[in-house]
Every structure is written in C-alpha cells, then in structure tokens.
Scaffold this active site. Structure first.
Site, PDB file in Angstrom:
ATOM      1  N   SER A 190      35.918  15.859 -12.442  1.00 33.85           N
ATOM      2  CA  SER A 190      36.083  14.452 -12.799  1.00 33.85           C
ATOM      3  C   SER A 190      36.730  14.311 -14.185  1.00 33.85           C
ATOM      4  O   SER A 190      37.818  14.839 -14.399  1.00 33.85           O
ATOM      5  CB  SER A 190      34.717  13.755 -12.722  1.00 33.85           C
ATOM      6  OG  SER A 190      34.871  12.363 -12.771  1.00 33.85           O
ATOM      7  N   ASP A 215      36.810   8.963  -2.222  1.00 33.04           N
ATOM      8  CA  ASP A 215      36.813   9.013  -3.686  1.00 33.04           C
ATOM      9  C   ASP A 215      38.067   8.294  -4.183  1.00 33.04           C
ATOM     10  O   ASP A 215      39.170   8.588  -3.714  1.00 33.04           O
ATOM     11  CB  ASP A 215      36.837  10.493  -4.113  1.00 33.04           C
ATOM     12  CG  ASP A 215      36.866  10.687  -5.628  1.00 33.04           C
ATOM     13  OD1 ASP A 215      36.830   9.685  -6.371  1.00 33.04           O
ATOM     14  OD2 ASP A 215      36.935  11.849  -6.069  1.00 33.04           O
ATOM     15  N   HIS A 256      32.859  11.111  -4.459  1.00 28.09           N
ATOM     16  CA  HIS A 256      32.999  11.528  -5.844  1.00 28.09           C
ATOM     17  C   HIS A 256      31.669  12.052  -6.395  1.00 28.09           C
ATOM     18  O   HIS A 256      30.636  11.416  -6.226  1.00 28.09           O
ATOM     19  CB  HIS A 256      33.488  10.372  -6.715  1.00 28.09           C
ATOM     20  CG  HIS A 256      33.893  10.831  -8.078  1.00 28.09           C
ATOM     21  ND1 HIS A 256      35.087  11.455  -8.313  1.00 28.09           N
ATOM     22  CD2 HIS A 256      33.245  10.815  -9.267  1.00 28.09           C
ATOM     23  CE1 HIS A 256      35.168  11.793  -9.584  1.00 28.09           C
ATOM     24  NE2 HIS A 256      34.060  11.422 -10.191  1.00 28.09           N
TER      25      HIS A 256
END
Ligand SMILES: *[C@@H]1O[C@H](CO)[C@@H](O)[C@H](O)[C@H]1NC(C)=O
Length: 409
Positions: free
Chosen positions: A192, A349, A379
């Site tokens: 991320s 995501d 995610h």
C-alpha cells in the site's frame, strides 16, 4: 419486563446488523468476515473523528493508540529470527536476522516498508511483525523493517526521506557485511503506502550512482502510485468496497502532501487534471489507463478528464507531480534501471489499476515483472494473514510474496 427486554435486544441486534451489513461483490474473499472487519474499522474512525472534533486528540493518533493497545493481547512467538530495534542513519528500524547459519554462506537482505496511508502502521504492529519474522525465517534473510515517521508528525517528503536514508545506510557494503548479507541479493518490498515508498526508493537507488549496492528485486503489494486519476476503472468499481474507500484514500493523500482537505471533492472528479492543464501534457501517457490496462480491466469504464478543471490545485500541491510521491510518473529511462518486480494486485481494490499500470510500464521499459492478480482479493489482505484476523486471501498473499522472493531475491 421480559418482553421489553426481548424487544430491546431485538432492536439492538437489528441496528448492529444494519451497521455491519454492506453490499459486497460476490467474488470477494469471505464477505461476512470482511463486513465485520470493516465495521470495526469504521467505528474506530468515527470515534477518532469525534475525539478530534472535540479537540481531544488527532484522530490518527487515537487509531494508532487503540490498535497498539489491542495488540498487547497477542503473545510474541518464541524462537524464530533474532529481532532487535536500532537506528540506521538516525531512522528507527527493526531488524530480523534469520537464525539459520550455513557456514560461509551469506544471507539475503530485504528492506520492508509497511503500509497505512503514510499515517498508520508500525514495524511493531502484529501483522507486520509476524510477516517479517516469517520472511526472515523462510528466506533465511535479514529483514530491515523501517519505522519511518508518520502523519501528522511529518509529511511528504519526510516519510520518503526516512525510508531512503535507512536504505542507503543498510546498502553500505560494510553494513551489509556486518549482517552477513550478500550485496547481490538485497531487495525492497512494501504494501500500500509502503509499496509507494518501496517503488520510489527503488527508483532512486537505481539512478543514484553514489549508491554502490543495487537492489536485485522489488516486491510491491497493492502499491499506491499516483494521485492524478481517481477515476480509473478500479477507483470507480471499488469506491465503496472495504477496507479502503476512494474518498478515504484521497484524504490520506492530502494529509501526506500536507494539502487542504477541501480538495477532496475537486480531486475526486479529477478537476486537478482537466484538459486545460498544460503542466500535465508530458505526463498523461504515463497514467493513461486506456492504453496501459488490458480490456478485461478497462471493462466499460470511460476516462474522466474535465474539459476545464481547477488549475490552481497543481500549483498549490506541486508534489502531485513529484515522482518521489507518485512513482508511476517516472520516466522510462528511470524505470529501465529498476530491478525485476513482483506486483500483487487485488480485484476489489481501488488501487488495482495503479499496480497494473506500473506493471505494464515496467514491462515496456524492459523490466521482468511477475504480475500476481487476486480475483477475490481486497485492499489490505497482506495484513490479514495471521490469527485472529486471518483471511484465506491474506494467507495466499503472504505465501505468494514469500515464494516469489524465494525464487528471485
Ligand atoms: C471544477 O472546475 C470547474 C471549472 O473550473 C469549476 O467550475 C468547478 O466548480 C470545479 N468543481 C469543483 C468541485 O471544484
């Protein structure tokens, strides 16, 4: 009396179910578990927001503190790698050294940068700590997990600078030697926002001639790579899919770039990248998903490029065009020099297309890329691979990451 009690509990249960229930795509991994997880995260943000509006504390600090407190409940595993906290060039790091000793054999090295929107997360957070222990063990490696500083204490480019400084320190031949790490086998990884930092650091290490040891692999897990198009097919398709909502990510971006939150709405409709933005013409092809995504991911979405936008945004927030913040904007000559890559993307995501576009751009630059797309992924799966927050998709993400590193690092 009993009847009143029953009515009240029934109403409370209904209210709770209503709070928890959200419509989810059919193909997402373990939807009920995800709903409960999402409700817990939403509550945490709501309470945090309330405390902040009462002037009691910054919501990010409240969330961090709560997460840390809950983790005390889980014991640290015994055995495994040797773990110690230290500093590299003044930056806090947690180092995991595989306990395996094979005579005369050097270990692999890996810089790991955790996620959390440049604001949350820590090397000490259970999911990251367990992941690094596992990687050190299974890869017989030395993992350096960087405790870079976070929002609201610091903003761009400090997070990036912390990661780069710690990395440069570790890559010094004498430091690698101290940890018995083979300079030919050092990689960088992150998830991320950590994937954002990992990609940016990998680019800088590749082009900086004063850094003698180069990375031999980069593993990016659903990285954040650009802030110029919040209407890619994945941003539109997954705008309301937990655990990372589209608007929440724009807030994280604005905090990171130290910009005003009133920009959320204009940026949501891509008003910062209208056709009238001259400064963008040399960058457009680098994030043009109509050419960088294959048709199966474009689906029936249409590009959102306002004819007239809000020209002041790019002037007010120049970091939107800075490759250290948005690695997808790197020139091909830079990408060419970066190491072989593993990019994990999840169908459910908003960041799916950031990762897929970067994979395509790296391939176009001649870099070998393993694109690992998870059709049931959402995610954050990498952080949900260990008890008590364990998803099948999370265990698979960890397994695939380690197995790629095992073959390529
Ligand atoms: C987007 O830009 C247009 C043209 O400048 C402007 O009229 C509109 O108010 C902007 N929208 C937002 C939400 O800022």
């Amino acid at each position: 009396m009993m009847r009143v009690f029953c009515c009240v509990s029934l109403l409370l249960s209904l209210a709770l179910a209503y709070y928890i229930y959200i419509p989810l795509p059919e193909t997402v991994s373990e939807p009920w578990k995800l709903m409960v997880l999402d409700a817990a995260i939403r509550s945490l943000f709501s309470v945090g927001g309330l405390l902040q509006s009462l002037g009691l504390c910054h919501h990010i600090k409240f969330i961090r503190h709560t997460v840390q407190t809950l983790q005390v409940l889980t014991p640290v595993p015994s055995g495994g790698p040797k773990v110690h906290d230290t500093t590299f060039a003044g930056v806090q790091v947690r180092v995991y050294e595989s306990s395996s000793v094979e005579k005369g054999k050097l270990k692999r090295g890996l810089i790991f940068l955790h996620g959390g929107g440049w604001a949350l997360g820590s090397t000490k957070e259970q999911s990251y700590d367990l992941l690094c222990r596992k990687m050190a063990d299974e890869l017989k490696a030395v993992i350096v997990s960087v405790e870079y500083r976070l929002v609201p204490d610091v903003h761009f480019p400090q997070q990036y600078d912390d990661c780069l400084e710690a990395t440069k320190y570790f890559l010094r031949p004498e430091v690698l030697a101290l940890y018995s790490v083979d300079p030919e086998h050092v990689g960088v990884s992150g998830d991320s926002a950590g994937g954002n930092l990992a990609a940016a650091v990998a680019q800088q290490v590749s082009v900086d001639d004063s850094i003698l040891v180069k990375f031999s692999a980069q593993a990016l897990i659903y990285p954040v790579l650009q802030a110029l198009d919040f209407n890619t097919p994945s941003y539109l398709q997954n705008q309301n899919v937990p655990i990372l909502y589209r608007a929440a990510l724009i807030h994280f971006w604005l905090e990171y770039l130290n910009a005003d939150h009133s920009l959320v709405y204009p940026m949501l409709i891509n008003n910062h990248t209208g056709k009238d933005q001259k400064a963008l013409s040399k960058h457009r092809s680098k994030f043009d998903w109509t050419t960088l995504l294959s048709p199966e991911f474009q689906k029936n979405y249409k590009p959102v490029i306002p004819v007239k936008g809000s020209p002041k945004i790019l002037k007010k927030v120049p970091a939107l065009l800075d490759v250290r913040a948005a690695p997808l904007l790197a020139e091909e000559e830079v990408l060419q020099r970066t190491p072989q890559a593993y990019i994990l993307t999840c169908e459910h995501d908003v960041l799916r297309d950031d990762g897929l576009m970067y994979a395509r751009r790296l391939q176009q630059a001649g870099v070998a890329v393993t694109s690992d797309h998870h059709a049931d992924g959402f995610h954050g799966t990498l952080s949900f691979a260990f008890w008590p927050l364990k998803f099948e998709a999370g265990e698979r993400a960890v397994l695939n990451l380690i197995s790629w590193l095992n073959d390529h690092l």
